[in-house]
Design a protein around this motif. Sequence first.
Motif, PDB file in Angstrom:
ATOM      1  N   ILE A  41      -1.580   6.845  12.840  1.00 40.28           N
ATOM      2  CA  ILE A  41      -2.364   7.828  12.084  1.00 40.28           C
ATOM      3  C   ILE A  41      -1.433   8.842  11.430  1.00 40.28           C
ATOM      4  CG2 ILE A  41      -4.388   7.551  13.570  1.00 40.28           C
ATOM      5  CD1 ILE A  41      -3.650  10.244  14.893  1.00 40.28           C
ATOM      6  N   GLY A  42      -1.976   9.595  10.522  1.00 42.85           N
ATOM      7  CA  GLY A  42      -1.179  10.615   9.843  1.00 42.85           C
ATOM      8  C   GLY A  42      -1.765  10.918   8.488  1.00 42.85           C
ATOM      9  N   LYS A  43      -1.322  12.044   7.925  1.00 44.17           N
ATOM     10  CA  LYS A  43      -1.828  12.450   6.607  1.00 44.17           C
ATOM     11  C   LYS A  43      -1.359  11.461   5.550  1.00 44.17           C
ATOM     12  CE  LYS A  43      -1.515  17.425   7.450  1.00 44.17           C
ATOM     13  NZ  LYS A  43      -0.674  18.583   7.166  1.00 44.17           N
ATOM     14  N   SER A  44      -1.970  11.524   4.381  1.00 49.61           N
ATOM     15  CA  SER A  44      -1.498  10.718   3.258  1.00 49.61           C
ATOM     16  C   SER A  44      -0.057  11.110   2.959  1.00 49.61           C
ATOM     17  CB  SER A  44      -2.355  10.975   2.021  1.00 49.61           C
ATOM     18  OG  SER A  44      -3.682  10.623   2.307  1.00 49.61           O
ATOM     19  N   GLY A  45       0.793  10.121   2.770  1.00 56.28           N
ATOM     20  CA  GLY A  45       2.202  10.386   2.469  1.00 56.28           C
ATOM     21  C   GLY A  45       3.059  10.532   3.715  1.00 56.28           C
ATOM     22  N   ALA A  46       2.451  10.341   4.898  1.00 48.89           N
ATOM     23  CA  ALA A  46       3.219  10.485   6.151  1.00 48.89           C
ATOM     24  C   ALA A  46       4.125   9.284   6.397  1.00 48.89           C
ATOM     25  CB  ALA A  46       2.262  10.654   7.326  1.00 48.89           C
ATOM     26  N   GLY A  47       3.858   8.163   5.733  1.00 51.96           N
ATOM     27  CA  GLY A  47       4.684   6.961   5.911  1.00 51.96           C
ATOM     28  C   GLY A  47       3.975   5.831   6.635  1.00 51.96           C
ATOM     29  N   LYS A  48       2.649   5.951   6.810  1.00 52.12           N
ATOM     30  CA  LYS A  48       1.880   4.937   7.561  1.00 52.12           C
ATOM     31  C   LYS A  48       1.932   3.564   6.888  1.00 52.12           C
ATOM     32  CE  LYS A  48      -2.217   6.823   7.286  1.00 52.12           C
ATOM     33  NZ  LYS A  48      -2.036   7.936   6.355  1.00 52.12           N
ATOM     34  N   THR A  49       1.651   3.544   5.589  1.00 49.64           N
ATOM     35  CA  THR A  49       1.600   2.255   4.887  1.00 49.64           C
ATOM     36  C   THR A  49       2.974   1.612   4.845  1.00 49.64           C
ATOM     37  OG1 THR A  49      -0.267   3.018   3.587  1.00 49.64           O
ATOM     38  CG2 THR A  49       0.943   1.153   2.705  1.00 49.64           C
ATOM     39  N   VAL A  50       4.008   2.438   4.624  1.00 47.81           N
ATOM     40  CA  VAL A  50       5.382   1.899   4.611  1.00 47.81           C
ATOM     41  C   VAL A  50       5.702   1.317   5.985  1.00 47.81           C
ATOM     42  CG1 VAL A  50       7.821   2.529   4.373  1.00 47.81           C
ATOM     43  CG2 VAL A  50       6.139   3.472   2.798  1.00 47.81           C
ATOM     44  N   MET A  51       5.289   2.032   7.031  1.00 45.45           N
ATOM     45  CA  MET A  51       5.521   1.555   8.406  1.00 45.45           C
ATOM     46  C   MET A  51       4.863   0.190   8.606  1.00 45.45           C
ATOM     47  SD  MET A  51       6.773   2.722  11.321  1.00 45.45           S
ATOM     48  CE  MET A  51       7.379   1.153  11.763  1.00 45.45           C
ATOM     49  N   LEU A  52       3.607   0.080   8.174  1.00 41.65           N
ATOM     50  CA  LEU A  52       2.870  -1.180   8.362  1.00 41.65           C
ATOM     51  C   LEU A  52       3.525  -2.311   7.561  1.00 41.65           C
ATOM     52  CD1 LEU A  52       0.219  -1.772   9.988  1.00 41.65           C
ATOM     53  CD2 LEU A  52      -0.881  -2.002   7.788  1.00 41.65           C
ATOM     54  N   LYS A  53       3.937  -1.996   6.334  1.00 48.45           N
ATOM     55  CA  LYS A  53       4.560  -3.026   5.493  1.00 48.45           C
ATOM     56  C   LYS A  53       5.908  -3.463   6.062  1.00 48.45           C
ATOM     57  CE  LYS A  53       2.061  -2.506   1.225  1.00 48.45           C
ATOM     58  NZ  LYS A  53       2.045  -2.375  -0.209  1.00 48.45           N
ATOM     59  N   ILE A  54       6.601  -2.542   6.710  1.00 45.81           N
ATOM     60  CA  ILE A  54       7.863  -2.926   7.374  1.00 45.81           C
ATOM     61  C   ILE A  54       7.554  -3.826   8.578  1.00 45.81           C
ATOM     62  CG2 ILE A  54       9.743  -2.006   8.813  1.00 45.81           C
ATOM     63  CD1 ILE A  54       9.953   0.314   6.827  1.00 45.81           C
ATOM     64  N   LEU A  55       6.510  -3.467   9.310  1.00 44.53           N
ATOM     65  CA  LEU A  55       6.149  -4.258  10.500  1.00 44.53           C
ATOM     66  C   LEU A  55       5.810  -5.707  10.150  1.00 44.53           C
ATOM     67  CD1 LEU A  55       3.941  -1.796  12.587  1.00 44.53           C
ATOM     68  CD2 LEU A  55       6.106  -2.799  13.267  1.00 44.53           C
ATOM     69  N   VAL A  56       5.138  -5.905   8.992  1.00 41.65           N
ATOM     70  CA  VAL A  56       4.754  -7.274   8.626  1.00 41.65           C
ATOM     71  C   VAL A  56       5.802  -7.962   7.754  1.00 41.65           C
ATOM     72  CG1 VAL A  56       2.284  -6.905   8.837  1.00 41.65           C
ATOM     73  CG2 VAL A  56       3.364  -6.512   6.639  1.00 41.65           C
ATOM     74  N   GLY A  57       6.851  -7.229   7.411  1.00 44.10           N
ATOM     75  CA  GLY A  57       7.947  -7.861   6.667  1.00 44.10           C
ATOM     76  C   GLY A  57       7.810  -7.811   5.166  1.00 44.10           C
ATOM     77  N   LEU A  58       6.874  -6.994   4.652  1.00 41.73           N
ATOM     78  CA  LEU A  58       6.757  -6.891   3.187  1.00 41.73           C
ATOM     79  C   LEU A  58       7.831  -5.964   2.622  1.00 41.73           C
ATOM     80  CD1 LEU A  58       2.874  -6.725   2.666  1.00 41.73           C
ATOM     81  CD2 LEU A  58       4.388  -8.631   2.156  1.00 41.73           C
ATOM     82  N   PHE A  59       8.305  -5.005   3.428  1.00 39.68           N
ATOM     83  CA  PHE A  59       9.458  -4.163   3.072  1.00 39.68           C
ATOM     84  C   PHE A  59      10.524  -4.378   4.140  1.00 39.68           C
ATOM     85  CE2 PHE A  59       6.741  -0.511   1.083  1.00 39.68           C
ATOM     86  CZ  PHE A  59       6.644  -1.222  -0.100  1.00 39.68           C
ATOM     87  N   PRO A  60      11.791  -4.488   3.764  1.00 40.06           N
ATOM     88  CA  PRO A  60      12.837  -4.487   4.787  1.00 40.06           C
ATOM     89  C   PRO A  60      13.163  -3.034   5.174  1.00 40.06           C
ATOM     90  CG  PRO A  60      13.797  -4.838   2.614  1.00 40.06           C
ATOM     91  CD  PRO A  60      12.316  -4.686   2.413  1.00 40.06           C
ATOM     92  N   PRO A  61      13.396  -2.751   6.458  1.00 42.05           N
ATOM     93  CA  PRO A  61      13.772  -1.374   6.806  1.00 42.05           C
ATOM     94  C   PRO A  61      15.213  -1.091   6.355  1.00 42.05           C
ATOM     95  CG  PRO A  61      13.862  -2.780   8.742  1.00 42.05           C
ATOM     96  CD  PRO A  61      13.343  -3.637   7.621  1.00 42.05           C
ATOM     97  N   SER A  62      15.536   0.180   6.119  1.00 40.60           N
ATOM     98  CA  SER A  62      16.925   0.524   5.775  1.00 40.60           C
ATOM     99  C   SER A  62      17.810   0.327   6.986  1.00 40.60           C
ATOM    100  CB  SER A  62      17.010   1.974   5.291  1.00 40.60           C
ATOM    101  OG  SER A  62      16.148   2.155   4.191  1.00 40.60           O
ATOM    102  N   SER A  63      17.279   0.650   8.168  1.00 41.41           N
ATOM    103  CA  SER A  63      17.990   0.368   9.418  1.00 41.41           C
ATOM    104  C   SER A  63      16.982   0.368  10.567  1.00 41.41           C
ATOM    105  CB  SER A  63      19.086   1.414   9.661  1.00 41.41           C
ATOM    106  OG  SER A  63      18.494   2.680   9.872  1.00 41.41           O
ATOM    107  N   GLY A  64      17.430  -0.119  11.723  1.00 42.10           N
ATOM    108  CA  GLY A  64      16.536  -0.171  12.882  1.00 42.10           C
ATOM    109  C   GLY A  64      16.153  -1.596  13.253  1.00 42.10           C
ATOM    110  N   SER A  65      15.432  -1.745  14.352  1.00 39.49           N
ATOM    111  CA  SER A  65      15.077  -3.081  14.850  1.00 39.49           C
ATOM    112  C   SER A  65      13.569  -3.185  15.093  1.00 39.49           C
ATOM    113  CB  SER A  65      15.785  -3.357  16.172  1.00 39.49           C
ATOM    114  OG  SER A  65      17.155  -3.118  16.054  1.00 39.49           O
ATOM    115  N   ILE A  66      13.071  -4.419  14.931  1.00 36.50           N
ATOM    116  CA  ILE A  66      11.665  -4.713  15.251  1.00 36.50           C
ATOM    117  C   ILE A  66      11.658  -5.943  16.153  1.00 36.50           C
ATOM    118  CG2 ILE A  66       9.399  -5.358  14.331  1.00 36.50           C
ATOM    119  CD1 ILE A  66      10.310  -4.127  11.633  1.00 36.50           C
ATOM    120  N   PHE A  67      10.995  -5.848  17.278  1.00 38.08           N
ATOM    121  CA  PHE A  67      10.908  -6.995  18.194  1.00 38.08           C
ATOM    122  C   PHE A  67       9.444  -7.402  18.361  1.00 38.08           C
ATOM    123  CE2 PHE A  67      14.864  -4.913  19.256  1.00 38.08           C
ATOM    124  CZ  PHE A  67      15.734  -5.985  19.349  1.00 38.08           C
TER     125      PHE A  67
END
Lengths: 248, 254
Positions: free
Chosen positions: B33-59
């Motif tokens: 959850i979070g306000k608009s522009g908090a990064g929720k959609t980017v987070m979700l798109k990174i989780l499903v692989g539509l965006f690559p993260p700049s750094s970090g790991s997903i397991f």
Amino acid sequence: MKSNIFYSFGKYLGLLGQAFSKPEKLSMYWKETLRQMDGIGVGSVVIVALIAIFMGAVAALQFAYQLNGQLIPMYYIGYIVRDLAIIESAPTITCLVLAGKVGSNIAAEIGGMRQKEHIDAMEIMGINTASYLILPKTIAGLFVIPFLVTLAAVIAILGGYLATVPTGTLSDVDYIRGLRAYFVEYNVLMMYVKAYVFAFILVTVSCFQGYYVKGGSIELGKASTNAVVFSNILILLADYLIAVILTV
Amino acid sequence: MIRIEHIKKSFGDVQVLKGISHTFEAGKTNLIIGKSGAGKTVMLKILVGLFPPSSGSIFYDDTDFIGLDKKQLRDLRMKVGMLFQGSALFDSMTVEENVRFPLDMFTAQTKKEKDDRVNYCLDRVGLNNANKKYPSEISGGMQKRVGIARSIVLNPTYLFCDEPNSGLDPKTALVIDELIKDITVENNITTVINTHDMNSVMEIGDNIALLHLGELAWSGTKDEVLDSDNDILQDFIFASPFLKRLRNKAMGLK
């Protein structure tokens, strides 16, 4: 500007690389190819036929006007209309028209899918979207557009007949004699080379424009326009290159 | 279970996610959850692989998602379902064809097996009379249900939902929430829901992650929301004066 062209061309080649990879499931691609053949082919027959008949008719009348009172025999009208249709007007004009009709449609369809997250949905399912969206359209285009070009050539010749023979400009014997005079089979080969190259250009360039759409309806409109403009420019450039290569 | 560690994402000079670590648990509805522009959609798109993260790991359980090659990624995606904000149903296909699409593409099942599975999924989301209709012929709520049916047709282990309630009336939104919750529990799915709908937070928030300006500002369960003294969370949950008045009344404050 120069780097933009190279960047776009590299991106286009990259997309084609992805598109021409092994399909996930052949039967699904075949089904989609048939659907596209119907859209590109059956959906374009009327417009292609209409343009071809006037193309042939106008060419016949113009040459009849040019040849009137000259020493050149009038049966040359049939000969000129035939070769003009086969070598140039049937492949080039037909594909320029199809770039407008089919190309804009393809760009809008794929661009709309991008905007409505259909492409994302397919990606998440594990589908190679470039391949699924572009390969069937390209195969369908390569299969159907040469047929449309052939149809355009035949109808253009028929148009020339209808514009000259019933009006008394030329006798049917003369027109048919012209059609049979100096026939070079190589010209037919040239027509098909052009048809295949132009078909590939108009389908893949339009797919490319649609696939990378970003933003809203204004960008979608731009992509659709770009699909037509770039396809037309590249078709004319390819027309020139093919003419140089095949007539030297 | 999905575990993310130190996820960062930048677009040019703008850093949207600033090193987020969190665990999304199996069999639970995990809310971002979070306000608009908090990064929720980017987070979700990174989780499903539509965006690559700049750094970090997903397991994904024990699988390192970032290090997968194309084939491994495709195999993993067979286990992933996603419900999009606008449902993302294919316009040229009927409801039935939309749900059947993943089966046609990825399985060698017979027509009868596919029919059975499609009918089961449509039945499960409460849609058994719309098989032959096109997406444009059904309501927004029904489109969401079809989207859910399509996302569960391959029996996913991981389910992602982007704003599942957007554009729906509160009652229909509640039905969709309960449906997602039931499916999650029944099949022990790791469900990640991106939402800013407060009803969802309080109804199905088993595990909530609050994003604020690209950082994880708070995490906990729906039961911990009311007791939390996190200002960002309280500001977000009780954003309207009406809700603030309700909270103050409940707590005996002025």
